[in-house]
Design a protein around this motif. Sequence first.
Motif, mmCIF file in Angstrom:
data_model
loop_
_atom_site.group_PDB
_atom_site.id
_atom_site.type_symbol
_atom_site.label_atom_id
_atom_site.label_comp_id
_atom_site.label_asym_id
_atom_site.label_seq_id
_atom_site.Cartn_x
_atom_site.Cartn_y
_atom_site.Cartn_z
ATOM 1 N N SER A 60 46.722 -35.845 20.876
ATOM 2 C CA SER A 60 48.462 -36.432 21.194
ATOM 3 C C SER A 60 49.064 -37.131 19.695
ATOM 4 O O SER A 60 49.699 -37.256 19.918
ATOM 5 N N LYS A 61 47.225 -37.258 18.830
ATOM 6 C CA LYS A 61 48.257 -38.316 18.139
ATOM 7 C C LYS A 61 48.690 -36.917 16.512
ATOM 8 O O LYS A 61 49.248 -37.348 15.738
ATOM 9 N N MET A 62 47.871 -35.771 16.963
ATOM 10 C CA MET A 62 47.703 -35.078 15.785
ATOM 11 C C MET A 62 48.811 -33.873 16.024
ATOM 12 O O MET A 62 48.706 -32.699 15.708
ATOM 13 N N LYS A 63 49.363 -33.627 17.713
ATOM 14 C CA LYS A 63 50.387 -33.088 18.718
ATOM 15 C C LYS A 63 49.815 -32.039 18.469
ATOM 16 O O LYS A 63 50.606 -30.371 18.234
ATOM 17 N N ASN A 65 48.870 -30.018 21.097
ATOM 18 C CA ASN A 65 48.760 -30.028 22.441
ATOM 19 C C ASN A 65 48.566 -28.299 22.368
ATOM 20 O O ASN A 65 49.103 -27.682 22.527
ATOM 21 N N LEU A 66 47.659 -28.075 23.645
ATOM 22 C CA LEU A 66 47.466 -26.277 24.050
ATOM 23 C C LEU A 66 49.070 -26.089 24.769
ATOM 24 O O LEU A 66 49.483 -26.935 26.154
ATOM 25 N N LYS A 67 49.495 -25.141 25.494
ATOM 26 C CA LYS A 67 49.912 -24.797 26.777
ATOM 27 C C LYS A 67 49.446 -23.777 27.651
ATOM 28 O O LYS A 67 48.617 -22.848 27.563
ATOM 29 N N VAL A 68 49.494 -24.247 28.925
ATOM 30 C CA VAL A 68 49.425 -23.285 29.681
ATOM 31 C C VAL A 68 49.893 -22.629 30.636
ATOM 32 O O VAL A 68 50.662 -23.551 31.166
ATOM 33 N N THR A 69 49.815 -21.069 30.524
ATOM 34 C CA THR A 69 50.746 -20.458 31.875
ATOM 35 C C THR A 69 50.236 -19.230 31.931
ATOM 36 O O THR A 69 49.211 -18.553 31.328
ATOM 37 N N GLN A 73 48.987 -10.918 33.099
ATOM 38 C CA GLN A 73 47.766 -10.214 33.062
ATOM 39 C C GLN A 73 47.009 -11.387 33.794
ATOM 40 O O GLN A 73 45.364 -10.904 32.925
ATOM 41 N N GLY A 74 47.039 -12.277 33.521
ATOM 42 C CA GLY A 74 45.944 -13.741 33.655
ATOM 43 C C GLY A 74 47.197 -14.762 33.304
ATOM 44 O O GLY A 74 47.843 -15.001 33.437
ATOM 45 N N LEU A 75 45.922 -15.414 32.895
ATOM 46 C CA LEU A 75 46.490 -16.900 32.424
ATOM 47 C C LEU A 75 46.245 -17.099 30.573
ATOM 48 O O LEU A 75 45.170 -16.405 29.971
ATOM 49 N N THR A 76 46.964 -17.617 30.151
ATOM 50 C CA THR A 76 47.467 -17.691 28.514
ATOM 51 C C THR A 76 47.539 -19.210 28.556
ATOM 52 O O THR A 76 48.149 -19.929 29.135
ATOM 53 N N LEU A 77 46.235 -19.429 27.263
ATOM 54 C CA LEU A 77 46.396 -20.646 25.928
ATOM 55 C C LEU A 77 46.704 -20.149 25.532
ATOM 56 O O LEU A 77 46.755 -19.529 24.349
ATOM 57 N N VAL A 78 47.869 -21.163 25.057
ATOM 58 C CA VAL A 78 48.537 -21.045 23.599
ATOM 59 C C VAL A 78 48.237 -22.572 22.810
ATOM 60 O O VAL A 78 48.529 -23.535 22.596
ATOM 61 N N PHE A 79 48.136 -22.308 21.660
ATOM 62 C CA PHE A 79 47.375 -22.890 21.202
ATOM 63 C C PHE A 79 48.775 -23.462 19.030
ATOM 64 O O PHE A 79 49.386 -22.532 19.850
ATOM 65 N N PRO A 80 48.586 -24.799 18.778
ATOM 66 C CA PRO A 80 49.811 -25.738 18.473
ATOM 67 C C PRO A 80 49.190 -23.992 16.696
ATOM 68 O O PRO A 80 48.705 -23.433 16.933
ATOM 69 N N LYS A 81 51.326 -24.012 16.303
ATOM 70 C CA LYS A 81 51.078 -22.819 15.439
ATOM 71 C C LYS A 81 50.551 -22.451 14.785
ATOM 72 O O LYS A 81 50.718 -22.557 12.953
ATOM 73 N N ASP A 82 51.393 -24.324 14.145
ATOM 74 C CA ASP A 82 51.245 -24.883 12.212
ATOM 75 C C ASP A 82 49.150 -24.883 12.660
ATOM 76 O O ASP A 82 48.884 -25.272 10.811
ATOM 77 N N PHE A 83 48.466 -24.858 13.180
ATOM 78 C CA PHE A 83 47.187 -24.619 13.038
ATOM 79 C C PHE A 83 46.908 -22.940 12.381
ATOM 80 O O PHE A 83 47.240 -22.311 12.754
ATOM 81 N N ASP A 84 45.387 -22.580 11.616
ATOM 82 C CA ASP A 84 44.860 -22.004 11.296
ATOM 83 C C ASP A 84 43.894 -21.070 12.509
ATOM 84 O O ASP A 84 42.755 -21.728 12.587
ATOM 85 N N VAL A 85 44.186 -20.579 12.877
ATOM 86 C CA VAL A 85 43.245 -19.552 13.623
ATOM 87 C C VAL A 85 41.885 -19.836 13.771
ATOM 88 O O VAL A 85 40.756 -19.084 15.020
ATOM 89 N N SER A 109 37.603 -16.832 20.509
ATOM 90 C CA SER A 109 37.758 -16.383 19.397
ATOM 91 C C SER A 109 39.317 -16.293 19.683
ATOM 92 O O SER A 109 39.594 -15.520 20.110
ATOM 93 N N LEU A 110 39.488 -16.800 18.543
ATOM 94 C CA LEU A 110 41.235 -16.144 18.158
ATOM 95 C C LEU A 110 41.763 -15.564 17.376
ATOM 96 O O LEU A 110 41.202 -15.460 15.913
ATOM 97 N N SER A 111 42.739 -14.229 17.550
ATOM 98 C CA SER A 111 43.104 -14.087 16.388
ATOM 99 C C SER A 111 44.845 -13.920 16.366
ATOM 100 O O SER A 111 45.439 -14.050 15.329
ATOM 101 N N ASN A 112 45.194 -14.656 17.056
ATOM 102 C CA ASN A 112 46.560 -14.945 17.278
ATOM 103 C C ASN A 112 46.530 -16.358 17.729
ATOM 104 O O ASN A 112 45.569 -16.974 17.674
ATOM 105 N N THR A 113 47.673 -17.070 18.312
ATOM 106 C CA THR A 113 47.621 -18.470 19.245
ATOM 107 C C THR A 113 47.366 -18.619 20.332
ATOM 108 O O THR A 113 47.428 -19.390 21.230
ATOM 109 N N HIS A 114 47.325 -17.243 20.498
ATOM 110 C CA HIS A 114 46.937 -16.922 22.166
ATOM 111 C C HIS A 114 45.902 -16.640 22.779
ATOM 112 O O HIS A 114 45.732 -15.788 21.830
ATOM 113 N N LEU A 115 45.185 -17.261 23.500
ATOM 114 C CA LEU A 115 44.188 -16.356 24.409
ATOM 115 C C LEU A 115 43.692 -16.647 25.757
ATOM 116 O O LEU A 115 44.930 -16.916 26.382
#
Length: 148
Positions: A60-63, A65-69, A73-85, A109-115
Amino acid sequence: MKINWGTGIVLAFIAFISFIMYFVIQMAMDDRANHDLVTEDYYKQELEYQKEIDAERSASKMKANLKVTKSAQGLTLVFPKDFDVNQITGTVSLYRPSNKHLDFNLPISLSNTHLLIPDNRLVDGRWDITVQWKYKDKTFLHKEKLTY
């Protein structure tokens, strides 16, 4: 034979205690009821709880936070965009409270910001999702309860 008040109260107590003990013993011996702990190493996990609190605070300090949607196709985890995947590592744990045989862990194991967690692994019902991940030697944690 005449029963006075004292004898009647004692007999009522004995009958009530016998009734309760019968059901306690019946439920303890019943094979249909599962009396296991929620997790196999419950006490070990309890000692690790402070580390989880610290990881949630740092997220929460470093902002971070993940989004789970949920999607088709299934369950998608979205990681912060400003982090190097390429520097994100960790695990995703999905826990099913009603059936421990459905629990599973996935490495991140990420290739983009989504898992994406495929729909065929997820049975309808309640799931507890825990994402433990590291980025540049900082540990983060995301916990969420969802109904799929």
